[in-house]
Design a protein around this motif. Structure first.
Motif, mmCIF file in Angstrom:
data_model
loop_
_atom_site.group_PDB
_atom_site.id
_atom_site.type_symbol
_atom_site.label_atom_id
_atom_site.label_comp_id
_atom_site.label_asym_id
_atom_site.label_seq_id
_atom_site.Cartn_x
_atom_site.Cartn_y
_atom_site.Cartn_z
ATOM 1 N N PRO A 23 0.606 -1.836 0.136
ATOM 2 C CA PRO A 23 0.222 0.561 -0.223
ATOM 3 C C PRO A 23 0.755 1.773 -0.624
ATOM 4 O O PRO A 23 0.354 2.303 -0.538
ATOM 5 C CB PRO A 23 -0.635 -0.139 1.233
ATOM 6 N N GLY A 24 1.919 1.162 0.481
ATOM 7 C CA GLY A 24 2.498 2.466 0.653
ATOM 8 C C GLY A 24 3.902 2.916 -0.343
ATOM 9 O O GLY A 24 4.206 1.645 -0.857
ATOM 10 N N PRO A 25 4.467 4.003 -0.552
ATOM 11 C CA PRO A 25 5.683 3.592 -1.712
ATOM 12 C C PRO A 25 6.513 3.735 -1.246
ATOM 13 O O PRO A 25 7.889 3.408 -1.688
ATOM 14 C CB PRO A 25 5.203 5.523 -1.373
ATOM 15 N N ASP A 26 6.730 3.128 0.468
ATOM 16 C CA ASP A 26 8.128 3.291 1.016
ATOM 17 C C ASP A 26 8.385 1.983 0.915
ATOM 18 O O ASP A 26 9.611 1.525 2.431
ATOM 19 C CB ASP A 26 8.534 3.989 2.383
ATOM 20 N N VAL A 61 8.595 -4.608 -9.719
ATOM 21 C CA VAL A 61 7.563 -4.203 -10.167
ATOM 22 C C VAL A 61 6.834 -3.701 -9.343
ATOM 23 O O VAL A 61 5.931 -4.142 -8.175
ATOM 24 C CB VAL A 61 6.357 -5.470 -10.770
ATOM 25 N N VAL A 62 6.911 -2.258 -9.621
ATOM 26 C CA VAL A 62 6.493 -0.944 -9.359
ATOM 27 C C VAL A 62 5.705 -0.118 -10.108
ATOM 28 O O VAL A 62 5.067 -0.422 -10.885
ATOM 29 C CB VAL A 62 7.318 -0.303 -8.154
ATOM 30 N N ARG A 63 4.600 0.228 -8.804
ATOM 31 C CA ARG A 63 3.834 1.726 -9.449
ATOM 32 C C ARG A 63 4.605 2.883 -9.432
ATOM 33 O O ARG A 63 5.836 3.037 -8.771
ATOM 34 C CB ARG A 63 2.491 1.820 -8.208
ATOM 35 N N ALA A 64 4.249 3.701 -9.955
ATOM 36 C CA ALA A 64 4.974 5.189 -10.615
ATOM 37 C C ALA A 64 5.528 5.729 -8.680
ATOM 38 O O ALA A 64 6.480 6.330 -9.086
ATOM 39 C CB ALA A 64 4.341 6.242 -10.682
ATOM 40 N N ASP A 65 4.782 5.791 -7.788
ATOM 41 C CA ASP A 65 4.434 6.848 -6.997
ATOM 42 C C ASP A 65 5.419 5.981 -6.123
ATOM 43 O O ASP A 65 6.069 5.953 -4.567
ATOM 44 C CB ASP A 65 3.549 6.732 -6.244
ATOM 45 N N GLN A 66 5.863 4.483 -6.053
ATOM 46 C CA GLN A 66 7.701 3.539 -5.605
ATOM 47 C C GLN A 66 8.409 3.726 -6.468
ATOM 48 O O GLN A 66 9.383 3.318 -5.680
ATOM 49 C CB GLN A 66 6.797 1.910 -5.247
ATOM 50 N N LEU A 67 8.657 4.489 -7.398
ATOM 51 C CA LEU A 67 9.855 4.363 -8.347
ATOM 52 C C LEU A 67 11.066 5.799 -7.361
ATOM 53 O O LEU A 67 12.275 5.207 -7.683
ATOM 54 C CB LEU A 67 9.587 5.351 -9.351
ATOM 55 N N ALA A 68 10.648 6.274 -6.581
ATOM 56 C CA ALA A 68 11.706 7.100 -5.169
ATOM 57 C C ALA A 68 12.351 6.225 -4.414
ATOM 58 O O ALA A 68 13.525 6.276 -4.935
ATOM 59 C CB ALA A 68 11.273 7.913 -5.129
#
Length: 302
Positions: A120-123, A147-154
């Motif tokens: 659920p989270g980006p971190d 395999v990540v969402r764009a908000d997990q890219l950082a």
């Protein structure tokens, strides 16, 4: 084989054995079915070798994919590698990976992936226990697919910096919000920034895959995909990009051949050597694929 063509990302599943609970029959009717090696259209489109990627978070699915890859059906479908799943928190992770390699088809285990996009989270990738598990995958000599969402890219860039000895493969360019571009020309700004930060890490390559399902399924054009593809080429370069179909998921928006044709259009400005890198050479090097046994192609893909 400098001009070998590799589909570096596709799936196979038989739902009675490995249910695909993420498939919505109402909105994903095109893939609400079983997909076996006999259904894979890679060979018909001039693809020399493929990499099948897990879709279920179980050891059993990975074992079955390895068995399929080693079977006559898998060989006929040109499956040369398996990116399987592993429990990153298993205290016996090293032994479990070793057991996979000793199982039928274990020599085709070329990578590991977990479903980070479902977190659920980006971190999630900043967690020390996740770092420890991924480090174990790297210690086994296997790359880790992201395999990540764009908000997990950082968080991917931070992970790659923290684990410089692990090889990472970014799936689907982290799913850039392509569909939003038609209404918002700034939709890719954060993604562009974070992808560039990840590409600055030399232990990362990325897959040119999964873009059609991030565009508008019914109305996408190659030009809709070009901003994302061009940015990936700019920051990674052809020698660090791999071509993948994401079949059968791509069927939500595109047939296999149409995606390959679009990819050829996206790669057209490159030199012949650069296209050869994206279309196959980088995948062979990244996953250590054995392509020496492959037969000469008799048909070029469109």
């Amino acid at each position: 084989m400098s001009d070998v063509v590799v589909d570096a990302h596709h799936h196979l599943w038989v739902r009675a054995r490995h249910p695909q609970d993420w498939i919505d029959p109402a909105t994903m009717a095109a893939i609400d079915a079983d997909f076996t090696p006999a259904d894979l259209p890679a060979a018909a489109h001039g693809v020399d070798a493929t990499v099948v990627v897990q879709s279920v978070s179980t050891w059993a699915e990975t074992e079955d994919l390895l068995d399929v890859a080693a079977s006559p059906e898998g060989r006929a479908a040109r499956v040369a590698g398996v990116v399987g799943w592993a429990d990153l928190f298993d205290p016996a992770l090293e032994d479990r990976l070793a057991a996979l390699r000793e199982a039928p088809g274990g020599d085709r285990l070329v990578g590991i992936r977990t479903m980070v996009q479902a977190e659920p989270g980006p971190d999630y990738l900043d967690r020390p226990d996740v770092h420890a598990g991924i480090a174990g995958v790297g210690a086994a000599g296997l790359p880790f697919d992201l395999v990540v969402r764009a908000d997990q890219l950082a968080s991917c860039a931070r992970l790659a910096a923290a684990l410089p000895d692990v090889r990472f493969v970014l799936d689907h360019l982290a799913k850039p919000p392509i569909a939003a571009l038609r209404d918002d020309p700034t939709a890719l700004d954060a993604w562009r920034r974070d992808l560039a930060a990840l590409a600055a890490r030399p232990n990362v390559v990325a897959k040119l895959s999964g873009l059609v399902t991030e565009a508008r399924w019914d109305t996408w054009t190659t030009e809709d995909l070009r901003p994302a593809a061009d940015h990936a080429l700019d920051v990674f370069g052809p020698d660090r990009l791999l071509l993948g179909s994401d079949w059968p998921v791509c069927l939500l928006a595109s047939g296999y051949g149409r995606w390959l044709a679009a990819a050829d259009e996206l790669l057209a400005p490159l030199s012949g050597d650069e296209r050869a890198a994206v279309r196959g050479r980088t995948a062979v090097a990244t996953y250590g694929l054995d392509v020496d046994h492959l037969t000469t192609r008799t048909k070029e893909h469109p």
